[in-house]
Design an enzyme around this catalytic site. Sequence first.
Site, mmCIF file in Angstrom:
data_model
loop_
_atom_site.group_PDB
_atom_site.id
_atom_site.type_symbol
_atom_site.label_atom_id
_atom_site.label_comp_id
_atom_site.label_asym_id
_atom_site.label_seq_id
_atom_site.Cartn_x
_atom_site.Cartn_y
_atom_site.Cartn_z
ATOM 1 N N SER A 90 0.965 -0.935 0.472
ATOM 2 C CA SER A 90 -0.049 -0.109 0.174
ATOM 3 C C SER A 90 0.728 1.259 0.606
ATOM 4 O O SER A 90 2.021 1.635 0.711
ATOM 5 C CB SER A 90 -1.125 0.026 1.256
ATOM 6 O OG SER A 90 -1.614 1.389 1.603
ATOM 7 N N TYR A 111 -1.814 -2.093 10.673
ATOM 8 C CA TYR A 111 -1.794 -2.012 9.378
ATOM 9 C C TYR A 111 -0.888 -1.679 9.074
ATOM 10 O O TYR A 111 -0.506 -2.487 7.946
ATOM 11 C CB TYR A 111 -3.156 -1.370 9.282
ATOM 12 C CG TYR A 111 -3.587 -1.529 7.269
ATOM 13 C CD1 TYR A 111 -4.102 -2.891 6.702
ATOM 14 C CD2 TYR A 111 -3.410 -0.514 6.475
ATOM 15 C CE1 TYR A 111 -3.991 -2.866 5.722
ATOM 16 C CE2 TYR A 111 -3.332 -0.245 5.526
ATOM 17 C CZ TYR A 111 -3.526 -1.600 5.282
ATOM 18 O OH TYR A 111 -3.701 -1.775 3.255
ATOM 19 N N LYS A 168 2.672 -4.076 6.070
ATOM 20 C CA LYS A 168 2.367 -3.703 4.773
ATOM 21 C C LYS A 168 4.370 -3.225 4.938
ATOM 22 O O LYS A 168 5.024 -3.713 4.090
ATOM 23 C CB LYS A 168 1.760 -2.660 4.256
ATOM 24 C CG LYS A 168 0.131 -2.605 4.682
ATOM 25 C CD LYS A 168 0.286 -3.745 3.350
ATOM 26 C CE LYS A 168 -1.866 -4.623 3.302
ATOM 27 N NZ LYS A 168 -1.619 -5.929 2.710
HETATM 28 C C1 UD1 Z 1 -6.077 4.165 3.580
HETATM 29 C C2 UD1 Z 1 -4.837 4.066 3.295
HETATM 30 C C3 UD1 Z 1 -4.495 2.568 2.466
HETATM 31 C C4 UD1 Z 1 -5.715 1.611 3.333
HETATM 32 C C5 UD1 Z 1 -6.931 2.134 3.282
HETATM 33 C C6 UD1 Z 1 -7.829 0.989 3.538
HETATM 34 C C7 UD1 Z 1 -3.535 5.286 3.563
HETATM 35 C C8 UD1 Z 1 -2.439 7.219 2.475
HETATM 36 N N1 UD1 Z 1 -4.400 4.964 2.748
HETATM 37 O O1 UD1 Z 1 -6.364 4.525 2.519
HETATM 38 O O2 UD1 Z 1 -3.734 2.220 2.439
HETATM 39 O O3 UD1 Z 1 -5.455 0.154 2.024
HETATM 40 O O4 UD1 Z 1 -7.282 3.422 3.705
HETATM 41 O O5 UD1 Z 1 -8.959 1.509 4.166
HETATM 42 O O6 UD1 Z 1 -3.269 5.807 3.965
HETATM 43 N N2 UD1 Z 1 -13.300 9.789 3.234
HETATM 44 C C9 UD1 Z 1 -14.149 11.441 3.634
HETATM 45 N N3 UD1 Z 1 -15.456 10.297 3.925
HETATM 46 C C10 UD1 Z 1 -15.491 9.410 3.841
HETATM 47 C C11 UD1 Z 1 -14.240 8.528 3.636
HETATM 48 C C12 UD1 Z 1 -13.635 8.789 3.600
HETATM 49 O O7 UD1 Z 1 -14.657 12.484 3.810
HETATM 50 O O8 UD1 Z 1 -16.838 8.822 4.831
HETATM 51 C C13 UD1 Z 1 -12.030 10.800 2.666
HETATM 52 C C14 UD1 Z 1 -10.773 10.460 3.575
HETATM 53 O O9 UD1 Z 1 -10.370 11.434 4.651
HETATM 54 C C15 UD1 Z 1 -10.008 10.287 2.970
HETATM 55 C C16 UD1 Z 1 -10.446 10.003 1.460
HETATM 56 O O10 UD1 Z 1 -11.673 9.890 1.462
HETATM 57 O O11 UD1 Z 1 -9.161 11.784 2.403
HETATM 58 C C17 UD1 Z 1 -9.867 8.542 1.140
HETATM 59 O O12 UD1 Z 1 -10.548 7.708 2.110
HETATM 60 P P1 UD1 Z 1 -10.920 5.757 2.623
HETATM 61 O O13 UD1 Z 1 -11.168 5.290 1.581
HETATM 62 O O14 UD1 Z 1 -10.904 5.552 3.643
HETATM 63 O O15 UD1 Z 1 -9.147 6.076 1.694
HETATM 64 P P2 UD1 Z 1 -8.271 5.934 2.709
HETATM 65 O O16 UD1 Z 1 -7.510 6.169 3.952
HETATM 66 O O17 UD1 Z 1 -7.021 7.451 1.999
#
Ligand code: UD1
Length: 341
Positions: free
Chosen positions: A126, A151, A155
């Site tokens: 990741s 987690y 990795k």
């Molecule tokens: C993270 C990890 C990734 C991991 C994954 C597993 C990092 C960079 N990435 O991804 O390695 O495999 O989790 O779950 O650490 N968001 C919202 N509202 C929501 C959900 C998400 O605003 O309800 C935003 C988050 O704040 C983020 C983006 O959407 O900015 C993506 O979030 P998400 O899909 O959870 O993935 P990551 O956190 O980037």
Amino acid sequence: MKECVLVTGGAGYIGTHTTVELIEAGYDVVVVDNLSNSELAAVEGVRKITGAEIPFEQADCTDKEAMSRIFDRYKFNSIIHFAASKAVGESVQKPLLYYRNNLDSLLTILELMRDKGVRNIVFSSSCTVYGQPKVLPVTEQTPRQPATSPYGNTKQICEDIIRDTVSAHNEMYGIALRYFNPIGAHPSALIGELPKGVPGNLVPFITQTAAGIRECLSIFGDDYDTPDGSAVRDYIDVVDLARAHVVAVGRMIQGKSRSNYEFFNVGTGQGRSVLELVAAFEKATGVKVPHKIVGRRAGDIEKIWADTSFANQELGWKATRSIEDTLASAWAWEKHLRNIK
Ligand code: UD1
């Protein structure tokens, strides 16, 4: 004779899509999964798409006896190892579960590979290994940073275990693929992401909100140092990502690896903010997603996206699907799941 690949975690989100692409590329596949976070119906979806009889073994990768029997029953020379726990928040609450499961399953597989002469492993890593990089986009030369969750730490440790193992056992090869944010679903809408309970990841939350299952999407933060203030990620289509695994396996089988251990960034090279992603979803599907801004989510980084030139050149692989097609596929899958016309 066809080459056979063992896919651990093959009933999961990325495992199912990779199995489809492997079969379409002419491989035989054996799927192993303990079904702890997946459904057998997902393997049925893969069988439906490919028309292939895919052997399925319900087993836990930490169970050495069960895995040993699987190694003896099938003739494979390559493994794609997806089976792992993957929820960042849960890993903070239950670190021992994450260390035990993720490390033990890899160790078991590597010991069996060594003992039974299986040579090649692709590992599901990741971009979290980079933490919040100082310089963007991240290349493979960007230094890894201390993990911010158990987690993420698994990795990093797993990457190191593979590196050390294949350097000590010269006949073995490993490739770690560092995924950015995988989203979307197969164009058939027969397989896709199946989150349990309230989705933690963005796109399943968007599609469930669009389907009316969730009232409103919370956008975690609008005060980041990004063009619109919401966090930026590199969203990669799951079918494009699956194809990267097929290329990685082929590279090892064909003896094209430059060294026993290699690692690649698997992303699109383009960063998108949360607000941009919501807008792209609405444009692609014509469905509105009610959303509101809330505070930042603990542990989130501000922005990350990949420099993919190394993967593009070395693997001859490139992400091709547009963000609109990807988001439309995620919506088609959600509609399929909920019987929405
Ligand atoms: C993270 C990890 C990734 C991991 C994954 C597993 C990092 C960079 N990435 O991804 O390695 O495999 O989790 O779950 O650490 N968001 C919202 N509202 C929501 C959900 C998400 O605003 O309800 C935003 C988050 O704040 C983020 C983006 O959407 O900015 C993506 O979030 P998400 O899909 O959870 O993935 P990551 O956190 O980037």
